[in-house]
Design an enzyme around this catalytic site. Sequence first.
Site, PDB file in Angstrom:
ATOM      1  N   TYR A  12       0.869  -1.183   0.000  1.00 30.02           N
ATOM      2  CA  TYR A  12       0.000   0.000   0.000  1.00 30.02           C
ATOM      3  C   TYR A  12       0.898   1.223   0.000  1.00 30.02           C
ATOM      4  CZ  TYR A  12      -3.094   3.704   1.623  1.00 30.02           C
ATOM      5  OH  TYR A  12      -3.794   4.883   1.734  1.00 30.02           O
TER       6      TYR A  12
ATOM      7  N   GLU B  38      -2.770   7.972  -4.202  1.00 32.05           N
ATOM      8  CA  GLU B  38      -2.838   6.701  -3.471  1.00 32.05           C
ATOM      9  C   GLU B  38      -2.822   5.549  -4.459  1.00 32.05           C
ATOM     10  OE1 GLU B  38      -5.584   5.362   0.124  1.00 32.05           O
ATOM     11  OE2 GLU B  38      -6.636   5.163  -1.799  1.00 32.05           O
TER      12      GLU B  38
END
Length: 368
Positions: A101, A183
């Site tokens: 992530y 992101e």
Amino acid sequence: MKLLEYQGKELFDQYGIRIPRSHLAHTLLDAREGGRKLGYPLVLKSQLTVGGRGKAGAIVKCKSESELESRFNELLHKEVKGELPRGILLEEMADIKKELYLSLFLNRSKRCYSLISSSEGGVEIESARNKVMVDVPIDGLTAHTAEETASKLGLDGKTVVSFVDFTTKLSRLVSEKEAELAEINPVAILGDGSLMALDAKVIIDDNSMFRHPELKKYEHVSELERQAEVSGFSLVELDGNIAIIGNGAGLVMSTLDMVSDAGGKAGAFLDFGGRATTETIYEALKVISKIKQIDAILVNLFGGIVRTNLVAQAILDAYKNNLITVPVFARISGAESEKAREMLNGSRAKLYNTVEEAIQAAVAAVKR
């Protein structure tokens, strides 16, 4: 300005951040062509600005053309959180060894960017156990900080080199494009140790758009919003049934909040600013008339630079020409307000002394 996944990946590609081969399709015919070009298996991904696509079933794997034909139109018409996709992205399957992530966001409280990373990709960051967060100067992430972060994530060998290259390029993109967020969840670690962005969530600061004409193509505005911009006023279409019109964004926004507090739902936000004429206000009402779900128009006007009698004349003209048929509830004060009230007295527009009274009447009317 929230970019769609394929738009964010276009930016990634410009900065040398590796992405999968893909094809954006809006029709089944286009999707078939994309499938033949990419080969099977592949992934179909609805292009939405809202999150939670995976849980909502808006990302599916596809093993053959016959499976693509059965799933494509289903996805194209599948709403997620009230939003329909603006295309379906066909993407090649990646040889994933591990997932990470990665998020780089504007940390307003610290006046810098912050990098959050985790060795657990594909999950919400709140539930990830191994998280690393570092502050990043506005001018970019250093290779040294990126290397330290890779070490804390347990990466080694070629993957460290790839992580440093990947994150510094992402940092440069965010800084140069003045993004509030970039992101990637997940980032794939491939078999050769290199990194690939399997997703892209990018938000650009609207206030910086005048410095980035190259990003103008990513703006998504409706035809009516574009028409409003050309006419010199600001319009935002919403999902309620009361159109709110005023002069000044602050006044219109506070009115919108008051409508919500009174149990109503705004269907449009229209600010005609301080240089309005009878013609521009008439144009504003013309745009409002094209929003089908509008059942009432609420006018909250404080005359300063704008002469309120010009607004009154536009409302009278709109009714005379059958441009609008829904009731108008108005609170008008300030410059020439007595004249405006005289003009509207006896018309189909209903006048009130306070905005609270006008809002209560408008909300009650649409509920009836």
